[in-house]
Design a protein around this motif. Structure first.
Motif, PDB file in Angstrom:
ATOM      1  N   SER A  48       0.830  -1.206   0.000  1.00  0.00           N
ATOM      2  CA  SER A  48       0.000   0.000   0.000  1.00  0.00           C
ATOM      3  C   SER A  48       0.863   1.253   0.000  1.00  0.00           C
ATOM      4  O   SER A  48       2.052   1.209   0.318  1.00  0.00           O
ATOM      5  N   LEU A  78      -2.825  -0.876  -2.811  1.00  0.00           N
ATOM      6  CA  LEU A  78      -3.913  -1.456  -2.040  1.00  0.00           C
ATOM      7  C   LEU A  78      -4.281  -0.524  -0.887  1.00  0.00           C
ATOM      8  O   LEU A  78      -3.404   0.090  -0.278  1.00  0.00           O
ATOM      9  N   ARG A  82      -7.023  -2.940   4.314  1.00  0.00           N
ATOM     10  CA  ARG A  82      -7.962  -3.733   3.515  1.00  0.00           C
ATOM     11  C   ARG A  82      -7.278  -4.869   2.750  1.00  0.00           C
ATOM     12  O   ARG A  82      -7.836  -5.355   1.766  1.00  0.00           O
ATOM     13  N   HIS A  86      -8.453  -7.600  -0.592  1.00  0.00           N
ATOM     14  CA  HIS A  86      -7.772  -7.539  -1.888  1.00  0.00           C
ATOM     15  C   HIS A  86      -6.785  -8.701  -1.990  1.00  0.00           C
ATOM     16  O   HIS A  86      -5.667  -8.539  -2.461  1.00  0.00           O
ATOM     17  N   TRP A  87      -7.240  -9.861  -1.563  1.00  0.00           N
ATOM     18  CA  TRP A  87      -6.380 -11.031  -1.455  1.00  0.00           C
ATOM     19  C   TRP A  87      -5.778 -11.425  -2.793  1.00  0.00           C
ATOM     20  O   TRP A  87      -4.586 -11.729  -2.878  1.00  0.00           O
ATOM     21  N   GLU A  89      -5.151  -9.684  -5.542  1.00  0.00           N
ATOM     22  CA  GLU A  89      -4.126  -8.754  -6.014  1.00  0.00           C
ATOM     23  C   GLU A  89      -2.844  -8.886  -5.202  1.00  0.00           C
ATOM     24  O   GLU A  89      -1.739  -8.879  -5.746  1.00  0.00           O
TER      25      GLU A  89
END
Length: 215
Positions: A48, A78, A82, A86-87, A89
């Motif tokens: 992220s 990401l 979260r 967004h597993w 990706e």
């Protein structure tokens, strides 16, 4: 093979859910390793913070924490907090990372970390880097989830101080956080140092490793 003390590490993978995770958890270890082994390749992945000021902070920080290294950093976008949502990706990014390197050492979050993003990334790493030495770093935070580590990298006083200085210098966006200060980082390093008969240290969890005591 998962080995300990097998002639050093020429290729390292370092992953974090957020910008600053790698530096907080293993910044001193990276400083120690990269200083001792000029030209070491470091493939880093952060899930992220991409595309903005946080990515700029991370790039400058990891350049400083990996002096003289062949640093290859990817920062995704990401949303913070979260990762479980967004597993796919995240899993794809970890698998792509695995496909481009055969590391001697992997630095990753702990599988029992209280933060869901850290824990999710840690679980993904076990599916992609199954036969590698994975040192799982700790991150001091409000949750109070620090455990009893089993592996230690002693840090010289100079390296410990440099780590703290670089954290403060390169992550201005985090300075408002109550735990993001000199006392927290240096205090934990001192405690881990006591546990391994050093002045300072970083500590890691290890799921599995293979010894080579017979040469």
């Amino acid at each position: 093979m998962i080995r300990l003390g097998d002639g050093g590490a020429d290729r390292v993978v370092a992953v974090g859910a957020h910008c600053d995770d790698i530096a907080i958890g293993a910044g001193g270890t990276l400083l120690t390793l990269c200083t001792a082994r000029p030209g070491v390749r470091v493939d880093a992945l952060v899930l992220s913070g991409g595309g903005g000021a946080r990515e700029q902070e991370e790039r400058a920080a990891l350049e400083a924490f990996c002096p003289g290294a062949d640093l290859r950093l990817t920062v995704l976008k990401l949303p913070d907090g979260r990762v479980p949502a967004h597993w796919e990706e995240a899993k794809r990014a970890v698998e792509e990372l695995r496909g481009r390197t055969e590391p001697d050492l992997v630095l990753a979050p702990r599988t029992d970390d209280a933060h869901q993003d850290h824990r999710g990334l840690a679980e993904l790493m076990t599916t992609a880097f199954r036969d590698h030495l994975v040192l799982r770093y700790e991150i001091v935070k409000w949750d109070g989830d620090l455990g009893r580590p089993v592996a230690y990298q002693p840090l010289s006083p100079e390296t410990a101080e440099r780590k703290v200085r670089l954290l403060q210098e390169h992550y201005p966006s985090q300075r408002h956080r109550a735990w993001f200060d000199r006392e927290a980082f240096l205090g934990l390093a001192r405690i881990r140092g006591i546990e391994c008969h050093a002045r300072y240290a970083e500590a890691f969890a290890v799921t599995k490793l293979t010894l080579n005591l017979g040469g």
